[in-house]
Scaffold this active site. Structure first.
Site, PDB file in Angstrom:
ATOM      1  CB  CYS B 106      33.019   3.052  40.497  1.00 63.94           C
ATOM      2  SG  CYS B 106      34.210   3.570  39.236  1.00 63.94           S
ATOM      3  CB  CYS B 109      34.349   2.918  35.010  1.00 61.44           C
ATOM      4  SG  CYS B 109      35.779   2.924  36.103  1.00 61.44           S
ATOM      5  CB  SER B 110      31.614  -0.671  36.846  1.00 59.83           C
ATOM      6  OG  SER B 110      32.488  -1.260  35.909  1.00 59.83           O
TER       7      SER B 110
END
Lengths: 95, 204
Positions: B106, B109-110
């Site tokens: 990603c 972000c995560s």
């Protein structure tokens, strides 16, 4: 609504800079890709991130890019290596 | 109920911890979330571990019809195994084959399939992984100990929006005859992110 995209179509990602939150990575802006499938319609994060209701929902497409189209000669790998990115329809143009 | 965080054991806080605590406090002050809601999110995320994703993978290795459904409509397929996904995010499963290897990242972000794997590892959230996985995936894989053959294509998946991606790793050679539980033991967290292959039977 929509621009009549279907799976398999060639698309180009809009090359625009916006100063609000958006989910289109810089490295695919302006790049040519191919639509693989549609995930469905989702709240628009560009509205929701700023307190909006995210409506109308936007269609989210899975778009595949050749790595060499994104990074050029910098990419070290096979010529047919690809990068898959999920992009909202309003970021896509038909070339 | 209090919006104070518990006292930290370590006097010295990392920059990241300071940032997280500041954001947490602001979100609570501005009524975006409550401490109860935050606690609930953490509890739900920790209720899942990679063992849950491994069960899904093992079933897909054994049951061809399940595998097809998993690849086509992951939400309903995993629901059959008792995994109810939240409505915050969709799930998609991508399949590794002899010809193509998937790697999930990603970059923004995560985003991570928490509903099947639990919270992501720290390296998944690092700037280094997020930047490098898309530009030099083969070098990143090599650093994780995975050297791909020249005839294998790499397909990097950047989960930029509402879909979380899980990799269905290849079933290891020599795993014929194993039952679902034994097969699940071969499925590591990293193999479902795509930075590794499933373990071979002799390495369990």
């Amino acid at each position: 609504m929509g621009i009549g995209i279907r799976a398999g179509d060639a698309v180009t990602v809009r090359s625009i800079e916006v100063d609000h939150h958006h989910r289109t990575p810089w490295f695919v802006k302006g790049k040519p890709g191919k639509v693989r499938l549609v995930h469905g319609a989702f709240f628009n994060p560009e509205s929701r991130a700023h307190g909006g209701d995210g409506l109308p929902k936007r269609r989210l497409w899975q778009v595949e890019f050749l790595q060499k189209d994104i990074w050029g000669a910098r990419y070290r790998g096979r010529a047919d290596d690809v990068l898959v990115v999920d992009l909202f329809e309003h970021w896509l143009d038909r070339p | 109920m209090t919006d104070e965080h518990p006292p930290l054991i370590h006097a010295e806080r990392s920059r990241r911890a300071v940032r997280i605590l500041a954001i947490r406090r602001l979100l609570i002050e501005k009524d975006v979330v409550t401490t109860d809601e935050l606690d609930d999110i953490i509890v739900r995320a920790r209720a899942r571990t990679p063992a849950d994703g491994a069960k899904v993978v093992a079933r897909a290795w054994l049951d061809r019809a399940f595998r097809e459904r998993l690849l086509g409509d992951a939400r309903t397929a995993v629901a059959d195994l008792g995994y109810q996904l939240s409505h915050d995010a969709e799930l998609a499963v991508v399949e590794n084959t002899v010809d193509v290897h998937h790697l999930v990242v990603c970059t923004l972000c995560s985003c991570y399939p928490t509903s099947l794997l639990g919270p992501p590892p720290d390296w998944y959230k690092s700037f280094a992984y997020r930047q490098r996985a898309v530009v030099e995936p083969r070098a990143v894989l090599r650093e994780f100990g995975l050297e791909l053959a020249d005839d294998v294509r790499v397909r990097v998946v950047d989960s930029t929006a509402d879909v979380r991606y899980l990799v269905l790793p290849r079933r290891p050679a020599g795993s014929e005859g194993l039952g679902e539980d034994a097969l699940a033991q071969l499925v590591t967290r990293d193999s479902m992110i795509g930075v590794a292959e499933a373990r071979s039977r002799d390495r369990v």
